[in-house]
Design a protein around this motif. Sequence first.
Motif, mmCIF file in Angstrom:
data_model
loop_
_atom_site.group_PDB
_atom_site.id
_atom_site.type_symbol
_atom_site.label_atom_id
_atom_site.label_comp_id
_atom_site.label_asym_id
_atom_site.label_seq_id
_atom_site.Cartn_x
_atom_site.Cartn_y
_atom_site.Cartn_z
ATOM 1 N N ARG A 152 -1.774 -3.950 -5.548
ATOM 2 C CA ARG A 152 -2.342 -4.935 -5.448
ATOM 3 C C ARG A 152 -1.099 -6.321 -5.755
ATOM 4 N N PHE A 153 0.428 -5.315 -6.527
ATOM 5 C CA PHE A 153 1.532 -6.826 -6.117
ATOM 6 C C PHE A 153 2.729 -6.946 -5.737
ATOM 7 N N GLY A 154 2.032 -7.080 -4.039
ATOM 8 C CA GLY A 154 2.642 -6.733 -3.082
ATOM 9 C C GLY A 154 2.240 -8.531 -1.826
ATOM 10 N N LEU A 155 3.290 -8.011 -1.126
ATOM 11 C CA LEU A 155 2.754 -8.610 0.105
ATOM 12 C C LEU A 155 1.830 -8.133 0.736
ATOM 13 N N ASP A 156 1.949 -6.396 1.047
ATOM 14 C CA ASP A 156 0.734 -5.724 2.021
ATOM 15 C C ASP A 156 -0.791 -6.306 1.126
ATOM 16 N N ALA A 157 -0.270 -6.332 -0.079
ATOM 17 C CA ALA A 157 -1.950 -6.524 -0.408
ATOM 18 C C ALA A 157 -2.544 -8.118 -0.320
ATOM 19 N N LEU A 158 -1.481 -8.816 0.130
ATOM 20 C CA LEU A 158 -1.971 -10.251 0.875
ATOM 21 C C LEU A 158 -2.287 -9.892 2.544
ATOM 22 N N ILE A 159 -0.920 -9.664 2.801
ATOM 23 C CA ILE A 159 -1.570 -9.571 4.479
ATOM 24 C C ILE A 159 -2.630 -8.645 4.342
ATOM 25 N N SER A 160 -3.001 -7.165 3.188
ATOM 26 C CA SER A 160 -4.624 -6.454 4.204
ATOM 27 C C SER A 160 -5.915 -7.624 3.880
ATOM 28 N N ARG A 161 -5.441 -8.347 2.795
ATOM 29 C CA ARG A 161 -6.633 -9.526 2.967
ATOM 30 C C ARG A 161 -6.600 -10.170 4.017
ATOM 31 N N LYS A 162 -5.589 -10.496 4.707
ATOM 32 C CA LYS A 162 -5.903 -11.323 5.459
ATOM 33 C C LYS A 162 -6.957 -10.858 6.563
ATOM 34 N N PHE A 163 -6.200 -9.389 6.379
ATOM 35 C CA PHE A 163 -7.194 -8.602 8.437
ATOM 36 C C PHE A 163 -8.537 -8.395 7.664
ATOM 37 N N ASN A 164 -8.564 -8.230 6.405
ATOM 38 C CA ASN A 164 -9.958 -8.183 5.780
ATOM 39 C C ASN A 164 -10.868 -9.237 6.443
ATOM 40 N N GLN A 165 -10.265 -10.718 6.102
ATOM 41 C CA GLN A 165 -11.185 -11.842 6.409
ATOM 42 C C GLN A 165 -10.838 -11.924 7.416
ATOM 43 N N SER A 166 -9.914 -11.752 8.837
ATOM 44 C CA SER A 166 -10.526 -12.058 9.971
ATOM 45 C C SER A 166 -10.796 -10.536 11.144
ATOM 46 N N LYS A 167 -10.998 -9.801 9.829
ATOM 47 C CA LYS A 167 -12.450 -8.391 10.902
ATOM 48 C C LYS A 167 -14.302 -9.043 10.567
ATOM 49 N N SER A 168 -14.129 -10.078 9.279
ATOM 50 C CA SER A 168 -15.198 -10.693 9.040
ATOM 51 C C SER A 168 -15.858 -11.651 10.208
#
Length: 168
Positions: A152-168
């Motif tokens: 959870r402490f990396g840019l990948d976590a932020l990017i994947s969170r953005k992908f999950n938000q765009s899916k919704s």
Amino acid sequence: MKKFKHLVIRLIRPVKQSKWYADLLFAIPRIVGGLLLTIDFGSSKFGMPWSPAEKELGLFEVVDWFPEDVKAFGGIFALAPTFFAWMGAASEAIGGLFWALGFNTRMTSFLIMCTMLTAIFLQKWGEGTWGMLPAMGFLWIAMFTLVLGSGRFGLDALISRKFNQSKS
């Protein structure tokens, strides 16, 4: 296109531990190892803005002795020593920076694993355990970050969170 996006999401999405402090514990070797790899090991062979001035390396330039070392490995390395020297040095300098940031962690870990295995077996093998230890340490970090990603402490976590938000 949808399958490609799904593949990218799977590569980026980190494994998150149930407790935040477990992710922090996993992040420390990734961040410290990434900083050591990029600031010390990589930038001494590959031109980065923080490369030592005495190396006189231009941006993304490989130090002159490294292709000759790579050529001595023989086999496929002798066919394109400049290419393999550039790839190895870039995986350390740029890959270390990506590790420290937790960006594209799994792909970076794979490339660093390839570089460290090459270093261990083709460059450092005759130097004994102490000579191989830095490459082995980076290899161990690469192995667990290949599986876990950045946590959870990396840019990948932020990017994947953005992908999950765009899916919704």
